[in-house]
Design a protein around this motif. Structure first.
Motif: not given
Lengths: 449, 449
Positions: A166, A168-172, A208, B1, B373, B375, B389
């Protein structure tokens, strides 16, 4: 608009008073439940206090405009807030549930239940109604103890906790998930009487997660790493080989669906999302990702999830879900009950290739086609909702829908599919479905040649 | 990272064997529950059969690569399909619920419960977690008996059954619903310690319904008809005046949310959807629509849902919900538990004017701003998910978010709002929210001047 759509069986008699002007008749703190307990029925005074609806028959008979009927639910306080901290459907909707076909599988722990598509609208499937398919029952995985490992042809083998993932960058993204075996029973002809059973191994939610490529980049995929093995943490240890190109493109390691945590039967606490590809690859309870230089040829990509052709050879790695559609209303489980006149035909279309560009509807078994209206968000690799509004004259019809996606693929007839693939297949049946509508409004699953 | 995001506390020791090569150890028909009933613990043979994870400590101590630990959920069959025909969340998620503030209202039947925004992701709110606000409890309305009437300045007064309504063309739209009183407790300063309570009177689902204009066209609105009174069927008989221009524009008479029937507390079987406008106008258990030539000046638009200014006058008919945002993670109910390093800041933004165009985030109480961002789908009058982030260095921060919508409106500071409207208001607080992050990762609701 045809006049017969409005059955004016009730009429409001206000006697010149606005319904909203009267004082409320509910007694503070006096809930319906309490009243029932006390065996008390509120009588004339309450009825006089709040306007209600009464039948047109009584009104047209020249009856007194005083209220003769009051809706029960106007009179009593309902339940208060947080009676259900996690809400549940109305008791009147108890019939809207997933249904299984236990006769189809040897055991309920390796079986399937189906989404009640005929009871749904729009493109989002509520989490409680998403179809299930699992091979060793629903694993109970404590999220704090769960680990996801990346090993094989990587620079740094890694093990992630849920909290690690969780960060790391997230996407939906809204995606459909369809089992490759959806409509599989239809290969040899019309079998199951309802779209829940013929097409109910599909759902569509907003996922997500973190793009899989971020985790793979963290581990460092070696040059020889061209394939990925995804493995589940359930007792079946479900495993599928995925080409690295797809893994680095749009796959997600997802932990939410429709905003909340994945449901247990959908892979809680974490699953793979493989947009547009067969559901079996969306490994649930995801515990391991191994990078390799060739596919693993696992059970679920050799003896299962391959397509045996008429000549005895089999297609394998047929991952993509082809363009498809089905009319959900009316359908065998959802007959027309309102008689002739204006009728809403509603359905779903989807394609693993991207967006749906067009849906056509036929009322005569495919001889004539009419453009359907696609409504709501049009998102790549998501369900699309289509409508065809028409006046039903009460005659028998053969209802069909035919979808076309943005890549130009058009949904084939079942007979066209059989010509190419024979009748041995189970998976990847995206043929056009036909419902026969009879004069009483009932429907049946049929085939037209 | 940063390397520290991966706590490699477990490592996989395969001994050259692929985890997936081993035979499954679950015994057919032997569920975990049955095993527990029999008081049986599977021992060494099962552990040898399936690869598992073991601690890096044991591995680095030069221990044997044989498996020393096996995950319990790998060993037993889980529950089969349709154990829950309507699915429920994992027991590990039992803390993810709506919460009420019964101390805020005199009675639970006229109160509110809040959406747990800090536990959610994406833009869809699952139906079971949508906040509740009702004024006479949750009405129990049998859908077959429910009627919707249109009367007043119309050519043909009409009464609709639910089936009648469902014969008109349908639309599917994702909209946020926000109570005008959301963040109301914050007018006089930071009060409630968590975004569930400061901002949890908002949810966002896909509604399915018929455009209100179709029903009004069916009744035939007379030329003098400039206003609409919407009335609920609950004991409160909630009533609000709506200008005809809005009614004919984008309002829906809706019976589905996220695909399934409205939940009881959301107006089952039918509610009004008034996109972008305050939630109180989205009349639930909708039973009547009266067309008139002027507003009705009902209780809920005079003594309530108006904004008392410092000079003693009040703003009324302040329907639109202004541009707003909040950081949902981290937040007081969702502290940072992973220590320094890469951190995902997640939040929601929305505006009754349309789409969100931009969100900025500040880590220092509004002195410096960074573009967030956005999303996922960007839909008009829907929630938008944003992320920022960043690497947290462990220092104290003052977290803020500031949204801008496509009309160019920018979310104001709370002090700017107070300058214009004084401190009497309850409704329409869209001021910038501040969370103070301490060095331990804990957060608190604070105000910065």
């Amino acid at each position: 608009m045809p006049h017969d759509i409005c059955k004016i069986s009730y009429i409001y008699m206000s006697g010149g008073m606005r319904m909203s002007d009267g004082p409320g008749t509910s007694e503070r703190g006096l809930s319906r439940r309490n009243l029932l307990k006390r065996g008390l029925a509120i009588g004339g005074t309450a009825a006089a206090g709040l306007a209600g609806l009464r039948s047109a028959a009584a009104a047209s008979a020249g009856g007194d405009p005083a209220i003769t009927e009051i809706q029960d639910w106007n009179r009593y306080l309902g339940e208060g807030v947080v009676t259900r901290p996690y809400g549940t459907p109305s008791p009147f909707e108890a019939h809207v549930v997933r249904r299984d076909v236990s006769w189809l599988t040897a055991d309920a722990t390796s079986s399937v239940s189906f989404t009640p598509l005929h009871e749904l609208e729009g493109i989002i499937t509520p989490n409680g109604l998403c179809f299930e398919r699992h091979h060793a029952g629903v694993a109970e995985v404590p999220p704090d103890e769960h680990r996801l490992m990346i090993n094989g042809l990587v620079d740094r083998p890694l093990v992630f906790t849920m909290e690690d993932i969780k960060r790391f960058p997230r996407e939906n993204r809204v995606y459909f998930l369809e089992c490759a075996a959806n409509s599989g029973m239809e290969w040899r002809g019309a079998q199951l009487n309802g779209c829940q059973f013929t097409h109910g191994m599909v759902h569509c939610v907003m996922y997500t997660g973190t793009p899989l490529r971020y985790l793979l980049e963290e581990a460092g995929v070696k040059t020889a790493g061209k394939w990925l093995l995804a493995e589940g943490a359930d007792a079946a240890a479900m495993t599928r080989s995925i080409p690295m190109e797809k893994a680095l493109d749009d796959c997600l390691v997802a932990w939410k669906m429709n905003g909340e945590a994945l449901r247990p039967e959908q892979g809680y606490p974490v699953r793979l999302v493989v947009p547009g590809w067969e559901g079996n690859m969306w490994v649930k309870w995801l515990r391991r990702l191994e990078v390799g230089d060739q596919p693993w040829e696992q059970r679920e990509e050799t003896s299962k999830y391959t397509d045996l052709l008429a000549n005895g050879t089999a297609r394998k790695f047929t991952w993509g879900m082809e363009v498809k559609s089905v009319i959900t209303n009316p359908s065998p489980q959802a007959p027309i009950t309102h008689g002739r006149g204006r009728t809403v035909l509603s359905g779903l279309a989807w394609s693993g290739n991207g967006r749906i560009k067009r849906v056509d509807v036929s009322l005569d078994g495919g001889r004539n086609w009419h453009a359907a209206r696609i409504d709501g968000p049009s998102l790549p690799m998501a369900l699309h909702r289509f409508y065809y509004d028409f006046d039903w004259d009460g005659s028998e019809l053969l209802l069909q829908s035919r979808a076309m996606d943005e890549e130009g693929f058009v949904q084939p007839t079942k007979s066209a599919l059989r010509t190419v693939r024979g009748e041995n297949s189970i998976y990847h049946n995206n043929g056009i479905q036909t419902w026969h509508l009879n004069a009483e409004g009932g429907l049946e699953n049929v085939e037209v040649s």
